[in-house]
Design a protein around this motif. Structure first.
Motif, PDB file in Angstrom:
ATOM      1  N   PHE A   9       0.860  -1.181   0.000  1.00  0.00           N
ATOM      2  CA  PHE A   9       0.000   0.000   0.000  1.00  0.00           C
ATOM      3  C   PHE A   9       0.899   1.234   0.000  1.00  0.00           C
ATOM      4  O   PHE A   9       1.968   1.248   0.604  1.00  0.00           O
ATOM      5  N   SER A  10       0.417   2.273  -0.639  1.00  0.00           N
ATOM      6  CA  SER A  10       1.130   3.552  -0.576  1.00  0.00           C
ATOM      7  C   SER A  10       0.859   4.176   0.788  1.00  0.00           C
ATOM      8  O   SER A  10      -0.032   3.747   1.518  1.00  0.00           O
ATOM      9  N   ILE A  14      -2.415   3.677   3.177  1.00  0.00           N
ATOM     10  CA  ILE A  14      -2.321   3.276   4.589  1.00  0.00           C
ATOM     11  C   ILE A  14      -3.051   4.294   5.468  1.00  0.00           C
ATOM     12  O   ILE A  14      -3.799   3.925   6.377  1.00  0.00           O
ATOM     13  N   ALA A  15      -2.871   5.558   5.179  1.00  0.00           N
ATOM     14  CA  ALA A  15      -3.557   6.600   5.951  1.00  0.00           C
ATOM     15  C   ALA A  15      -5.073   6.476   5.784  1.00  0.00           C
ATOM     16  O   ALA A  15      -5.836   6.602   6.756  1.00  0.00           O
ATOM     17  N   GLU A  16      -5.508   6.225   4.551  1.00  0.00           N
ATOM     18  CA  GLU A  16      -6.944   6.080   4.280  1.00  0.00           C
ATOM     19  C   GLU A  16      -7.498   4.837   4.978  1.00  0.00           C
ATOM     20  O   GLU A  16      -8.592   4.871   5.543  1.00  0.00           O
ATOM     21  N   VAL A  41      -6.330  -5.870   2.161  1.00  0.00           N
ATOM     22  CA  VAL A  41      -6.754  -5.029   3.294  1.00  0.00           C
ATOM     23  C   VAL A  41      -6.509  -5.768   4.601  1.00  0.00           C
ATOM     24  O   VAL A  41      -6.003  -5.187   5.566  1.00  0.00           O
ATOM     25  N   SER A  42      -6.843  -7.058   4.642  1.00  0.00           N
ATOM     26  CA  SER A  42      -6.641  -7.837   5.872  1.00  0.00           C
ATOM     27  C   SER A  42      -5.172  -7.897   6.255  1.00  0.00           C
ATOM     28  O   SER A  42      -4.819  -7.723   7.422  1.00  0.00           O
ATOM     29  N   ILE A  43      -4.316  -8.141   5.273  1.00  0.00           N
ATOM     30  CA  ILE A  43      -2.869  -8.245   5.549  1.00  0.00           C
ATOM     31  C   ILE A  43      -2.322  -6.921   6.063  1.00  0.00           C
ATOM     32  O   ILE A  43      -1.634  -6.866   7.091  1.00  0.00           O
ATOM     33  N   HIS A  44      -2.647  -5.826   5.370  1.00  0.00           N
ATOM     34  CA  HIS A  44      -2.111  -4.524   5.786  1.00  0.00           C
ATOM     35  C   HIS A  44      -2.705  -4.066   7.115  1.00  0.00           C
ATOM     36  O   HIS A  44      -2.005  -3.482   7.945  1.00  0.00           O
ATOM     37  N   LEU A  48      -0.691  -3.360  10.721  1.00  0.00           N
ATOM     38  CA  LEU A  48      -0.865  -2.116  11.478  1.00  0.00           C
ATOM     39  C   LEU A  48      -1.485  -2.362  12.854  1.00  0.00           C
ATOM     40  O   LEU A  48      -1.698  -1.426  13.622  1.00  0.00           O
ATOM     41  N   GLY A  49      -1.819  -3.640  13.141  1.00  0.00           N
ATOM     42  CA  GLY A  49      -2.427  -3.970  14.431  1.00  0.00           C
ATOM     43  C   GLY A  49      -3.904  -3.641  14.490  1.00  0.00           C
ATOM     44  O   GLY A  49      -4.477  -3.554  15.581  1.00  0.00           O
TER      45      GLY A  49
END
Length: 162
Positions: A9-10, A14-16, A41-44, A48-49
């Motif tokens: 992800f950019s 990530i912020a979004e 989405v699940s992985i990222h 990020l916790g």
């Protein structure tokens, strides 16, 4: 990049993702908003916790299981009714047919009950329907004890008590 690996992800994505998660959005909605796969989405989110509330998913799964159980019960009841109709035919008047011969004739006759081969087929079909019904909705443990008692009683009724 290895097959099946998540596309990074950019920083903006990530912020979004974090913003949408903070708003209480679910994984599916975030994936649609970002134009990303559910897996990505699940992985990222995991990295990020971030976790997603699964209450709705669990409730939906329970509802689907209940619906499926109801459908199995309905099907088991239909199979049981089929078996009952088939066994009723064992002792009902039965038409037998004869086609063919050199004159290509057709004859039929009404018998008091089906011939032995037809009875065998009816019993086989009824047995299959009962077996499938029991597999769809197995009897409770206490029902099995009752069935064992009935089975023993039936064996005792047979000549020689076998």
């Amino acid at each position: 990049m290895p097959k099946g690996a998540a596309v990074p992800f950019s920083e903006d994505e990530i912020a979004e993702l974090c913003r949408l998660h903070a708003e209480g959005k679910g994984r599916n909605e975030i994936a649609r908003a970002l134009g990303r796969s559910l897996r990505g989405v699940s992985i990222h989110a995991g990295r990020l916790g971030l976790t997603f509330d699964r209450t709705a998913t669990e409730a939906a799964t329970r509802a689907r299981k209940a619906d499926l159980e109801e459908r199995r019960v309905i099907l088991a009841e239909a199979l049981q009714e089929d078996a009952e109709r088939l066994t009723e035919q064992l002792w009902a008047p039965h038409w037998v047919f004869n086609f063919g011969g050199k004159d290509n004739s057709y004859e039929r006759r009404l018998l008091d009950e089906p011939p032995a081969d037809a009875k065998k087929n009816l019993m086989s079909a009824a047995g299959i329907a009962i077996e499938k019904s029991l597999k769809l909705v197995p009897p409770e443990r206490e029902d099995l004890e009752g069935l064992a008692a009935v089975d023993a009683w039936l064996r005792g009724m047979m000549p020689g008590g076998e």
